[in-house]
Write a protein that holds these residues in place. Structure first.
Motif, short mmCIF file in Angstrom:
data_model
loop_
_atom_site.label_atom_id
_atom_site.label_comp_id
_atom_site.label_asym_id
_atom_site.label_seq_id
_atom_site.Cartn_x
_atom_site.Cartn_y
_atom_site.Cartn_z
N ASN A 23 36.03 72.98 6.90
CA ASN A 23 35.09 71.91 7.23
C ASN A 23 34.53 72.13 8.63
OD1 ASN A 23 33.90 69.11 6.71
ND2 ASN A 23 34.92 68.85 8.67
N PHE A 24 33.20 72.08 8.74
CA PHE A 24 32.52 72.15 10.02
C PHE A 24 31.88 70.79 10.29
CE2 PHE A 24 33.22 76.51 9.29
CZ PHE A 24 33.01 77.21 10.47
N GLU A 25 32.33 70.12 11.34
CA GLU A 25 31.70 68.88 11.77
C GLU A 25 30.68 69.22 12.85
OE1 GLU A 25 32.50 64.66 14.11
OE2 GLU A 25 34.14 66.08 13.83
N PHE A 125 18.24 80.21 24.63
CA PHE A 125 18.98 78.95 24.82
C PHE A 125 18.02 77.78 24.70
CE2 PHE A 125 20.43 75.44 27.40
CZ PHE A 125 21.81 75.39 27.23
N ASN A 126 18.45 76.75 23.91
CA ASN A 126 17.65 75.53 23.87
C ASN A 126 18.49 74.26 24.01
OD1 ASN A 126 18.81 75.69 21.27
ND2 ASN A 126 17.03 74.75 20.28
N ILE A 127 19.77 74.29 23.63
CA ILE A 127 20.63 73.11 23.67
C ILE A 127 22.02 73.52 24.12
CG2 ILE A 127 21.61 71.18 22.36
CD1 ILE A 127 19.41 71.50 20.30
N PRO A 128 22.64 72.78 25.07
CA PRO A 128 24.06 73.05 25.39
C PRO A 128 24.91 72.82 24.14
CG PRO A 128 23.06 71.57 26.99
CD PRO A 128 22.08 71.69 25.86
N ILE A 129 25.98 73.61 24.02
CA ILE A 129 26.76 73.57 22.78
C ILE A 129 28.22 73.89 23.06
CG2 ILE A 129 26.41 76.00 22.19
CD1 ILE A 129 25.92 75.18 19.30
N SER A 130 29.10 73.32 22.25
CA SER A 130 30.51 73.72 22.24
C SER A 130 30.91 74.02 20.81
CB SER A 130 31.42 72.64 22.83
OG SER A 130 31.44 71.48 22.03
N PHE A 131 31.91 74.88 20.66
CA PHE A 131 32.37 75.34 19.35
C PHE A 131 33.88 75.38 19.43
CE2 PHE A 131 31.35 78.91 16.00
CZ PHE A 131 32.01 78.19 15.03
N ALA A 132 34.55 74.45 18.73
CA ALA A 132 35.99 74.30 18.91
C ALA A 132 36.71 74.25 17.57
CB ALA A 132 36.29 73.03 19.69
N PRO A 133 37.82 74.97 17.44
CA PRO A 133 38.67 74.80 16.27
C PRO A 133 39.37 73.45 16.33
CG PRO A 133 39.70 76.25 17.86
CD PRO A 133 38.34 75.96 18.39
N THR A 134 39.60 72.86 15.16
CA THR A 134 40.32 71.59 15.08
C THR A 134 41.57 71.79 14.23
OG1 THR A 134 38.96 70.89 13.21
CG2 THR A 134 38.23 70.23 15.40
N SER A 135 42.41 70.77 14.17
CA SER A 135 43.67 70.88 13.45
C SER A 135 43.43 71.31 12.01
CB SER A 135 44.40 69.54 13.49
OG SER A 135 43.59 68.53 12.91
N TYR A 220 36.48 73.31 12.10
CA TYR A 220 35.76 73.49 13.36
C TYR A 220 34.85 72.31 13.66
CZ TYR A 220 37.38 78.27 12.84
OH TYR A 220 38.17 79.37 12.71
N ARG A 221 34.53 72.17 14.94
CA ARG A 221 33.60 71.14 15.39
C ARG A 221 32.58 71.79 16.32
NH1 ARG A 221 33.58 66.08 19.09
NH2 ARG A 221 32.66 64.48 17.73
N VAL A 222 31.32 71.63 16.00
CA VAL A 222 30.22 72.10 16.84
C VAL A 222 29.56 70.87 17.42
CG1 VAL A 222 28.00 73.30 16.88
CG2 VAL A 222 29.87 74.19 15.46
N VAL A 223 29.42 70.81 18.76
CA VAL A 223 28.86 69.66 19.42
C VAL A 223 27.64 70.07 20.23
CG1 VAL A 223 29.25 67.75 21.04
CG2 VAL A 223 31.11 68.54 19.56
N PHE A 224 26.52 69.41 20.01
CA PHE A 224 25.35 69.59 20.85
C PHE A 224 25.46 68.65 22.06
CE2 PHE A 224 23.61 70.26 16.44
CZ PHE A 224 23.52 71.65 16.55
N CYS A 225 25.23 69.17 23.26
CA CYS A 225 25.38 68.42 24.51
C CYS A 225 26.79 67.85 24.66
CB CYS A 225 24.34 67.30 24.62
SG CYS A 225 22.64 67.84 24.52
N PRO A 226 27.82 68.71 24.65
CA PRO A 226 29.21 68.22 24.75
C PRO A 226 29.50 67.54 26.09
CG PRO A 226 29.13 70.60 24.99
CD PRO A 226 27.75 70.17 24.61
#
Length: 226
Positions: A23-25, A125-135, A220-226
């Protein structure tokens, strides 16, 4: 296929191993609307501030990416355009976006049943981003991000409306596109790497830019503007 449409070498050479879907949020924390895009699974989704989009990605999916599009206008049939990240003028992307766009890239259940993932500024580059594994696999992995003010500090030659472009799109040539064999960092790639050390800054920037998680046990979780 040009250098902007490729994933790291390890991902391209990886092997399929079956497992369960991940699952990717995808979450928008920006103070503006982002039209999220995902291929080859997902398509596209409008995300106002605070909204999320969940995508179930089948095991073995490779050469995949998630990105955000900005300043879009779509009609009722899902046709229109975006200032950055546009994917052929449609809401539901089937191809990749037009630079500049910050990328979250991944390939699931590959060599040694690992997931490979990265953030890339190879397309600009157009948007700040984070890419993190989750439980449940997050304790064995490394969260990555690219949140610097790249647009504000963008070199004049790379500035475009809504983003900071990449030197391959801007100038072309082997030095920046790396299409004909080995290549090394440039002043432009060092600019991106200095601000976002976790992210790809040119096509052969594999050593410091590719990360892994256990395949089949990690979401995983991908966040725009974390």
């Amino acid at each position: 296929m040009n250098c902007l449409a490729t994933l790291p070498l390890l991902l391209l050479l990886s092997l399929f191993t079956s497992s369960s879907a991940a699952n990717f949020e995808v979450h928008n924390n920006c103070p503006y609307t982002v039209w999220a895009a995902a291929t080859p699974v997902g398509g596209g989704q409008r995300l106002d501030q605070g909204q999320s989009w969940n995508i179930n990605v089948p095991p073995g999916t490779a050469m995949a990416r998630i990105w955000g599009r900005t300043n879009c206008n779509f009609d009722g049939s899902g046709r229109g355009s975006c200032q950055t990240g546009d994917c052929g003028g449609v809401l539901q992307c089937t191809g990749w976006g037009k630079p500049p766009n910050t990328l979250a890239e991944f390939a699931l259940n590959q060599f040694n049943n690992l997931d490979f993932f990265d953030i890339s500024n190879i397309d600009g580059f157009n948007i700040p981003i984070s890419f993190a594994p989750t439980s449940p696999g997050a304790d064995k992995c490394h969260s990555i991000s690219c949140t610097a003010d790249i647009i504000g500090q963008c070199p004049a030659a790379l500035k475009v409306p809504g983003g900071c472009n990449n030197p391959c799109t801007t100038f072309g040539g082997q030095q920046y596109c790396c299409t004909n064999g080995p290549c090394g960092p440039t002043d432009y790639s060092r600019f991106f790497k200095g601000l976002c050390p976790d992210a790809y800054s040119y096509p052969q920037d594999d050593a410091t830019s590719t990360f892994t998680c256990p395949g089949g046990s990690t979401d995983y979780r991908v966040v725009f503007c974390p």
